[in-house]
Scaffold this motif. Structure first.
Motif, PDB file in Angstrom:
ATOM      1  N   ILE A  35     -59.465  24.503   8.798  1.00 23.50           N
ATOM      2  CA  ILE A  35     -59.433  25.612  10.002  1.00 23.50           C
ATOM      3  C   ILE A  35     -59.445  27.050   9.070  1.00 23.50           C
ATOM      4  CG2 ILE A  35     -58.124  24.328  11.693  1.00 23.50           C
ATOM      5  CD1 ILE A  35     -55.420  25.627  10.890  1.00 23.50           C
ATOM      6  N   ALA A  36     -59.992  27.919   9.825  1.00 26.34           N
ATOM      7  CA  ALA A  36     -60.003  29.283   9.118  1.00 26.34           C
ATOM      8  C   ALA A  36     -59.776  30.382  10.195  1.00 26.34           C
ATOM      9  CB  ALA A  36     -61.448  29.583   8.445  1.00 26.34           C
ATOM     10  N   GLY A  37     -59.789  31.576   9.865  1.00 21.99           N
ATOM     11  CA  GLY A  37     -59.767  32.643  10.759  1.00 21.99           C
ATOM     12  C   GLY A  37     -58.337  33.049  11.036  1.00 21.99           C
ATOM     13  N   GLY A  38     -58.059  34.172  11.672  1.00 22.87           N
ATOM     14  CA  GLY A  38     -56.470  34.749  12.067  1.00 22.87           C
ATOM     15  C   GLY A  38     -55.560  33.713  12.810  1.00 22.87           C
ATOM     16  N   VAL A  39     -56.215  32.891  13.748  1.00 20.50           N
ATOM     17  CA  VAL A  39     -55.471  31.995  14.652  1.00 20.50           C
ATOM     18  C   VAL A  39     -55.133  30.991  13.759  1.00 20.50           C
ATOM     19  CG1 VAL A  39     -55.592  30.955  16.701  1.00 20.50           C
ATOM     20  CG2 VAL A  39     -56.607  32.968  16.805  1.00 20.50           C
ATOM     21  N   SER A  40     -55.654  30.567  12.573  1.00 21.72           N
ATOM     22  CA  SER A  40     -55.485  29.616  11.757  1.00 21.72           C
ATOM     23  C   SER A  40     -53.962  29.771  11.305  1.00 21.72           C
ATOM     24  CB  SER A  40     -56.449  29.107  10.681  1.00 21.72           C
ATOM     25  OG  SER A  40     -56.420  30.233   9.723  1.00 21.72           O
ATOM     26  N   ALA A  41     -53.379  30.849  11.212  1.00 22.00           N
ATOM     27  CA  ALA A  41     -52.119  31.128  11.120  1.00 22.00           C
ATOM     28  C   ALA A  41     -51.088  30.764  12.152  1.00 22.00           C
ATOM     29  CB  ALA A  41     -51.846  32.670  10.694  1.00 22.00           C
ATOM     30  N   ASN A  42     -51.506  30.228  13.105  1.00 22.30           N
ATOM     31  CA  ASN A  42     -50.671  29.929  14.107  1.00 22.30           C
ATOM     32  C   ASN A  42     -49.823  28.543  13.998  1.00 22.30           C
ATOM     33  OD1 ASN A  42     -50.511  28.171  16.693  1.00 22.30           O
ATOM     34  ND2 ASN A  42     -50.248  30.215  17.439  1.00 22.30           N
ATOM     35  N   SER A  43     -48.509  28.726  14.028  1.00 15.95           N
ATOM     36  CA  SER A  43     -47.959  27.764  13.461  1.00 15.95           C
ATOM     37  C   SER A  43     -48.075  26.247  14.382  1.00 15.95           C
ATOM     38  CB  SER A  43     -46.225  27.960  13.471  1.00 15.95           C
ATOM     39  OG  SER A  43     -45.829  28.046  14.663  1.00 15.95           O
ATOM     40  N   GLY A  44     -48.273  26.489  15.843  1.00 22.56           N
ATOM     41  CA  GLY A  44     -48.416  25.439  16.503  1.00 22.56           C
ATOM     42  C   GLY A  44     -49.683  24.688  16.347  1.00 22.56           C
ATOM     43  N   LEU A  45     -50.978  25.332  15.896  1.00 18.68           N
ATOM     44  CA  LEU A  45     -52.087  24.703  15.617  1.00 18.68           C
ATOM     45  C   LEU A  45     -52.040  24.206  14.088  1.00 18.68           C
ATOM     46  CD1 LEU A  45     -55.111  24.532  16.020  1.00 18.68           C
ATOM     47  CD2 LEU A  45     -55.374  26.638  15.039  1.00 18.68           C
ATOM     48  N   ARG A  46     -51.529  24.665  13.216  1.00 18.56           N
ATOM     49  CA  ARG A  46     -51.333  24.143  11.848  1.00 18.56           C
ATOM     50  C   ARG A  46     -50.449  22.605  12.188  1.00 18.56           C
ATOM     51  NH1 ARG A  46     -52.384  28.408   8.203  1.00 18.56           N
ATOM     52  NH2 ARG A  46     -51.343  27.198   6.282  1.00 18.56           N
ATOM     53  N   LYS A  47     -49.542  22.856  13.057  1.00 22.66           N
ATOM     54  CA  LYS A  47     -48.618  21.548  13.071  1.00 22.66           C
ATOM     55  C   LYS A  47     -49.658  20.355  13.792  1.00 22.66           C
ATOM     56  CE  LYS A  47     -44.679  19.857  15.504  1.00 22.66           C
ATOM     57  NZ  LYS A  47     -43.587  20.073  16.711  1.00 22.66           N
ATOM     58  N   ALA A  48     -50.221  20.750  14.890  1.00 21.39           N
ATOM     59  CA  ALA A  48     -51.124  19.881  15.591  1.00 21.39           C
ATOM     60  C   ALA A  48     -52.313  19.227  14.592  1.00 21.39           C
ATOM     61  CB  ALA A  48     -51.849  20.523  16.629  1.00 21.39           C
ATOM     62  N   LEU A  49     -52.878  20.142  13.719  1.00 23.49           N
ATOM     63  CA  LEU A  49     -53.765  19.774  12.983  1.00 23.49           C
ATOM     64  C   LEU A  49     -53.255  18.556  11.802  1.00 23.49           C
ATOM     65  CD1 LEU A  49     -56.699  20.296  12.336  1.00 23.49           C
ATOM     66  CD2 LEU A  49     -55.992  21.878  10.458  1.00 23.49           C
ATOM     67  N   LYS A  50     -51.701  18.824  11.436  1.00 24.13           N
ATOM     68  CA  LYS A  50     -51.172  17.750  10.497  1.00 24.13           C
ATOM     69  C   LYS A  50     -50.944  16.481  11.349  1.00 24.13           C
ATOM     70  CE  LYS A  50     -48.819  21.449   7.521  1.00 24.13           C
ATOM     71  NZ  LYS A  50     -47.837  22.195   7.272  1.00 24.13           N
TER      72      LYS A  50
END
Length: 340
Positions: free
Chosen positions: A268-283
């Motif tokens: 993932i990349a870009g400003g929204v890739s800092a979103n904690s929920g998105l990072r958790k969902a990806l993991k």
């Protein structure tokens, strides 16, 4: 002799400069524009003026802290687009003048490609081919990355970017600018299943985020009529529910793209890739889908010159330079190079 490149980023409201030497980032100087806070969003004209004020000091600091004298530079790189036209014009004009004065070659960089290539600033980095979900305030794209210089957009938003949806909904809720990070923070303490919002599902791998903004607006109007304190009493749950919906839209398409391409390297990349929920969902999806996942450092998620420098490094190796007649492009897609 070392290959030293000065890179400049000025696509929106971050003025940044970085120096890269033989593929190693030496620094990443960023000047944030606080002038936009009282307006609740980026004002293009004010962004351009702030870039004019910040660019010389930022470049000076980048050269000074890198220990690389301007006489030792091999090239100058800049963000050509996409972005705010006035903001881009400041960076492009400076880069052209700087390069011309020192008789250095110029390297144009696509802002979105730079976000993807931020993954190669530090190891571990993805193996080719990989799928990159690039998400920001202005863009939402699914990109197949075949090499450092070969990228193909598989799907993108047909209206609003997911970052814009986060920020606009945050503004409706009365959160301070920038709203996206504030919404993310509040969502961490809320119940994501408290409220239900519609999931838009476009055909293929494209996205649409305009509908959820409208849905949230009408949802709040309806409930505020019955209870004037509805937002105050349910703010964390609203944020959590909105965030879960937006992330579900992203993840549904990402899973589909990986399944259709049979690629298991995911970034993932870009400003929204800092979103904690998105990072958790990806993991979480990594284990479920058998993915190998790459998350950028937070400092390389938002707009910065280090990612521009990284992209320029590979373009320098490939001999991809541009002339002094180059002009900025407010709308510039991946693969959209060499156009005046």
């Amino acid at each position: 002799m070392s290959c030293n490149i000065l890179a400049i980023e000025s696509s929106c409201d971050e003025t940044s400069a970085a120096v890269i030497s033989d593929g190693k980032i030496l620094n990443n100087i960023v000047a944030t524009q606080s002038v936009h806070e009282k307006y609740g969003g980026v004002v293009p004209e004010l962004a351009s003026r702030a870039h004019q004020q910040h660019l010389v000091p930022v470049v000076s600091e980048a050269l000074k802290s890198s220990g690389v004298d301007k006489s030792a530079l091999s090239a100058v790189a800049f963000t050509r687009g996409p972005g705010l036209m006035g903001a881009l014009l400041v960076g492009v004009s400076f880069a052209k003048s700087f390069a011309h004065a020192l008789d250095l070659p110029l390297i144009e960089v696509n802002h979105m490609e730079a976000h993807v290539l931020a993954h190669f600033i530090e190891k571990p980095s993805p193996s080719f081919p990989f799928i990159c979900l690039t998400v920001s305030g202005g863009h939402t794209q699914l990109v197949r990355v075949s090499s450092h210089l070969e990228m193909e957009i598989l799907g993108e938003t047909l209206d609003d970017a997911v970052g814009e949806a986060f920020d606009k909904i945050a503004k409706i809720l009365g959160l301070p600018y920038p709203g996206g990070p504030q919404l993310d923070k509040l969502a961490g303490n809320g119940d994501p299943d408290a409220f239900t919002f519609p999931l838009s599902d476009m055909k293929g791998l494209d996205f649409s985020f305009s509908g959820i903004k409208t849905a949230v607006l009408y949802f709040l109007k309806k409930n505020l009529k019955e209870d004037p304190d509805f937002i105050a009493r349910n703010l964390e749950d609203i944020c959590a529910s909105v965030q879960q919906t937006l992330i579900a839209m992203l993840m549904n398409k990402l899973i589909r793209a990986c399944n259709e391409s049979e690629i298991r390297e995911v970034a993932i990349a870009g400003g929204v890739s800092a979103n904690s929920g998105l990072r958790k969902a990806l993991k979480e999806s990594a284990g479920e889908q058998g993915w190998k996942v790459y998350l950028p450092k937070l400092e390389y998620c938002t707009d910065n010159a280090a990612m521009v420098a990284m992209a320029a490094h590979y373009k320098y190796q490939a001999g991809q330079f541009c002339g002094l007649d180059i002009s900025p492009l407010a709308r510039m897609k991946i693969g959209n190079h060499g156009k005046k």
